[in-house]
Scaffold this motif. Structure first.
Motif, PDB file in Angstrom:
ATOM      1  N   LEU A 114       4.827  19.892  10.285  1.00 33.55           N
ATOM      2  CA  LEU A 114       4.090  21.026   9.725  1.00 33.55           C
ATOM      3  C   LEU A 114       4.720  22.347  10.154  1.00 33.55           C
ATOM      4  N   ARG A 115       5.270  22.397  11.354  1.00 34.14           N
ATOM      5  CA  ARG A 115       5.967  23.615  11.784  1.00 34.14           C
ATOM      6  C   ARG A 115       7.171  23.884  10.886  1.00 34.14           C
ATOM      7  N   ALA A 116       7.916  22.826  10.547  1.00 35.72           N
ATOM      8  CA  ALA A 116       9.052  22.984   9.644  1.00 35.72           C
ATOM      9  C   ALA A 116       8.581  23.419   8.253  1.00 35.72           C
ATOM     10  N   THR A 117       7.444  22.878   7.807  1.00 28.70           N
ATOM     11  CA  THR A 117       6.889  23.262   6.510  1.00 28.70           C
ATOM     12  C   THR A 117       6.520  24.742   6.509  1.00 28.70           C
ATOM     13  N   ALA A 118       5.911  25.210   7.572  1.00 23.44           N
ATOM     14  CA  ALA A 118       5.515  26.615   7.664  1.00 23.44           C
ATOM     15  C   ALA A 118       6.732  27.534   7.593  1.00 23.44           C
ATOM     16  N   ALA A 119       7.861  27.085   8.125  1.00 23.78           N
ATOM     17  CA  ALA A 119       9.081  27.887   8.058  1.00 23.78           C
ATOM     18  C   ALA A 119       9.646  27.916   6.639  1.00 23.78           C
ATOM     19  N   ARG A 120       9.468  26.818   5.889  1.00 25.59           N
ATOM     20  CA  ARG A 120       9.976  26.772   4.507  1.00 25.59           C
ATOM     21  C   ARG A 120       9.125  27.596   3.557  1.00 25.59           C
ATOM     22  N   TYR A 121       7.831  27.758   3.879  1.00 25.20           N
ATOM     23  CA  TYR A 121       6.912  28.486   3.011  1.00 25.20           C
ATOM     24  C   TYR A 121       6.232  29.604   3.804  1.00 25.20           C
ATOM     25  N   PRO A 122       7.004  30.586   4.259  1.00 22.27           N
ATOM     26  CA  PRO A 122       6.435  31.591   5.172  1.00 22.27           C
ATOM     27  C   PRO A 122       5.364  32.466   4.542  1.00 22.27           C
ATOM     28  N   ASP A 123       5.356  32.572   3.215  1.00 20.33           N
ATOM     29  CA  ASP A 123       4.406  33.462   2.550  1.00 20.33           C
ATOM     30  C   ASP A 123       3.257  32.712   1.879  1.00 20.33           C
ATOM     31  N   ASN A 124       3.165  31.415   2.113  1.00 21.51           N
ATOM     32  CA  ASN A 124       2.135  30.638   1.443  1.00 21.51           C
ATOM     33  C   ASN A 124       0.828  30.698   2.237  1.00 21.51           C
ATOM     34  N   ASP A 158       9.702  18.200  -2.325  1.00 20.14           N
ATOM     35  CA  ASP A 158       9.297  18.302  -0.914  1.00 20.14           C
ATOM     36  C   ASP A 158       8.081  17.423  -0.662  1.00 20.14           C
ATOM     37  N   GLN A 159       8.181  16.174  -1.109  1.00 21.55           N
ATOM     38  CA  GLN A 159       7.116  15.193  -0.956  1.00 21.55           C
ATOM     39  C   GLN A 159       7.690  13.919  -0.344  1.00 21.55           C
ATOM     40  N   ARG A 160       6.785  13.036   0.107  1.00 22.34           N
ATOM     41  CA  ARG A 160       7.209  11.761   0.691  1.00 22.34           C
ATOM     42  C   ARG A 160       6.353  10.631   0.139  1.00 22.34           C
ATOM     43  N   VAL A 161       7.029   9.539  -0.185  1.00 20.40           N
ATOM     44  CA  VAL A 161       6.331   8.320  -0.582  1.00 20.40           C
ATOM     45  C   VAL A 161       6.265   7.417   0.645  1.00 20.40           C
ATOM     46  N   VAL A 162       5.066   7.052   1.065  1.00 23.05           N
ATOM     47  CA  VAL A 162       4.858   6.177   2.213  1.00 23.05           C
ATOM     48  C   VAL A 162       4.499   4.793   1.687  1.00 23.05           C
ATOM     49  N   ILE A 163       5.234   3.785   2.142  1.00 24.47           N
ATOM     50  CA  ILE A 163       5.033   2.419   1.652  1.00 24.47           C
ATOM     51  C   ILE A 163       4.754   1.499   2.838  1.00 24.47           C
ATOM     52  N   TYR A 164       3.599   0.840   2.817  1.00 28.42           N
ATOM     53  CA  TYR A 164       3.215  -0.120   3.835  1.00 28.42           C
ATOM     54  C   TYR A 164       3.369  -1.537   3.263  1.00 28.42           C
ATOM     55  N   THR A 165       4.145  -2.357   3.927  1.00 25.90           N
ATOM     56  CA  THR A 165       4.293  -3.759   3.527  1.00 25.90           C
ATOM     57  C   THR A 165       4.109  -4.645   4.740  1.00 25.90           C
ATOM     58  N   ALA A 166       3.608  -5.851   4.530  1.00 24.29           N
ATOM     59  CA  ALA A 166       3.407  -6.811   5.624  1.00 24.29           C
ATOM     60  C   ALA A 166       4.526  -7.841   5.611  1.00 24.29           C
ATOM     61  N   THR A 167       4.820  -8.388   6.764  1.00 28.49           N
ATOM     62  CA  THR A 167       5.836  -9.432   6.871  1.00 28.49           C
ATOM     63  C   THR A 167       5.391 -10.666   6.085  1.00 28.49           C
ATOM     64  N   PRO A 168       6.267 -11.204   5.229  1.00 26.25           N
ATOM     65  CA  PRO A 168       5.884 -12.379   4.429  1.00 26.25           C
ATOM     66  C   PRO A 168       5.409 -13.544   5.300  1.00 26.25           C
ATOM     67  N   ALA A 203       0.866  -1.173   0.000  1.00 26.78           N
ATOM     68  CA  ALA A 203       0.000   0.000   0.000  1.00 26.78           C
ATOM     69  C   ALA A 203       0.905   1.226   0.000  1.00 26.78           C
ATOM     70  N   ALA A 204       0.837   2.029  -1.045  1.00 29.57           N
ATOM     71  CA  ALA A 204       1.764   3.145  -1.181  1.00 29.57           C
ATOM     72  C   ALA A 204       1.023   4.409  -1.594  1.00 29.57           C
ATOM     73  N   PHE A 205       1.450   5.531  -1.022  1.00 31.50           N
ATOM     74  CA  PHE A 205       0.852   6.811  -1.392  1.00 31.50           C
ATOM     75  C   PHE A 205       1.887   7.913  -1.245  1.00 31.50           C
ATOM     76  N   VAL A 206       1.594   9.063  -1.856  1.00 27.79           N
ATOM     77  CA  VAL A 206       2.486  10.221  -1.809  1.00 27.79           C
ATOM     78  C   VAL A 206       1.805  11.330  -1.027  1.00 27.79           C
ATOM     79  N   MET A 207       2.557  11.934  -0.111  1.00 24.36           N
ATOM     80  CA  MET A 207       2.054  13.074   0.655  1.00 24.36           C
ATOM     81  C   MET A 207       2.840  14.328   0.296  1.00 24.36           C
ATOM     82  N   SER A 208       2.137  15.445   0.243  1.00 29.21           N
ATOM     83  CA  SER A 208       2.799  16.731   0.078  1.00 29.21           C
ATOM     84  C   SER A 208       3.388  17.159   1.423  1.00 29.21           C
ATOM     85  N   ALA A 209       4.053  18.303   1.418  1.00 32.42           N
ATOM     86  CA  ALA A 209       4.659  18.813   2.647  1.00 32.42           C
ATOM     87  C   ALA A 209       3.620  19.213   3.682  1.00 32.42           C
ATOM     88  N   THR A 210       2.356  19.339   3.272  1.00 30.95           N
ATOM     89  CA  THR A 210       1.281  19.676   4.227  1.00 30.95           C
ATOM     90  C   THR A 210       0.440  18.458   4.592  1.00 30.95           C
TER      91      THR A 210
END
Length: 283
Positions: A183-193, A250-260, A117-124
């Motif tokens: 999210l606090r770190a994200t807010a510092a990277r995008y102070p004007d967003n 500035d995105q993350r791929v989250v991957i969920y795998t189960a033990t074989p 199970a895999a998905f991509v999240m933005s910085a927010t």
């Protein structure tokens, strides 16, 4: 300002964009590769005359607002955006906002992981891409609005389904703490967003828990390598959690795998067959 290099760069970026990529018809009489100049100008909210002069190396110094419009219209990556600014003689400022555009290679990767199970999240923490198994394990993100696909909003403000807070995550408190810190770190990277600041304000007003975590000013989050989700049909599913950073977006791929060989692996296999259909609802 390097007018000739800027002109060549704009032309090369314009010609690589297919009309269909921005919702325009190709048309039988289209001769130029990619977009026409007037189409690029329209997408950038500048005049066709001014854009033409840019590509002819005859235009005056573009403003930051014009450069931002060009970067958006030509779908520039963050690296390309910085390059555009340097060519124009305008040092790049803070990034305008978290990127929501997922590279095609990452989209292909998601669908090449049928047992994960895999998905991509933005910085927010907005889920911006996912594969079928991720939707089956959590929920059908395609049926949700952008607002409801934001996991940090969901964990602090709900809604919380019957299986528990945020899909019945076993480490939901740790996720809440980690998401507030990141999210606090994200807010510092995008102070004007505006979108980032409005999300933070909404969470501060709506969640005492988020307000308490935000007040700590922590920005370092410990990763969780294993977690359990409580699915309404197959019960608890314990997965290994790996997160891959996509630094240029500035995105993350989250991957969920189960033990074989584990019951959770069997549960994921069952979910890959069931998909997002509701087996618990009478016809």
């Amino acid at each position: 300002m390097d007018r000739r290099e800027l002109a060549d760069f704009l032309r090369s970026r314009r010609e690589r964009i297919a009309p269909a990529d921005v919702g325009l018809p190709a048309g039988p009489r289209r001769r130029t590769p990619g977009l026409r100049r007037e189409e690029a100008a329209q997408l950038a909210f500048i005049s066709t005359e001014y854009y033409t002069r840019l590509e002819q190396a005859r235009a005056p110094h573009p403003s930051r607002e014009v450069l931002a419009g060009l970067a958006r219209a030509l779908r520039l990556s963050d690296v390309e955006r910085d390059h555009l600014h340097h060519l124009a003689g305008v040092p790049p400022g803070p990034l305008p906002g978290p990127s929501r555009e997922v590279r095609q290679s990452i989209l292909d990767l998601l669908h090449r992981l049928p047992q994960a199970a895999a998905f991509v999240m933005s910085a927010t923490f907005e889920v911006i891409a996912w594969n079928d198994l991720a939707a089956a394990l959590t929920e059908d993100f395609s049926a949700l609005s952008r607002r409801d696909r934001n996991l940090v909003r969901r964990v602090f403000l709900g809604p919380h389904p019957k299986q528990g807070r945020l899909y019945g995550l076993s480490d939901v408190d740790a996720f809440a703490r980690s998401s507030a810190q990141q999210l606090r770190a994200t807010a510092a990277r995008y102070p004007d967003n505006r979108e980032v600041s409005e999300l933070v304000d909404e969470l501060l007003c709506g969640s005492a828990e988020f307000s308490r975590l935000w007040a700590s000013h922590d920005v370092c989050a410990e990763p969780t390598l294993c977690k359990t989700l409580h699915h309404p049909l197959v019960g608890p599913v314990t997965v290994n959690c790996d997160v891959l950073d996509i630094a240029d977006r500035d995105q993350r791929v989250v991957i969920y795998t189960a033990t074989p060989g584990s019951p959770s692996e069997e549960a994921l296999r069952l979910l890959s067959v069931i998909g997002t259909q509701r087996m618990d609802v009478a016809c």
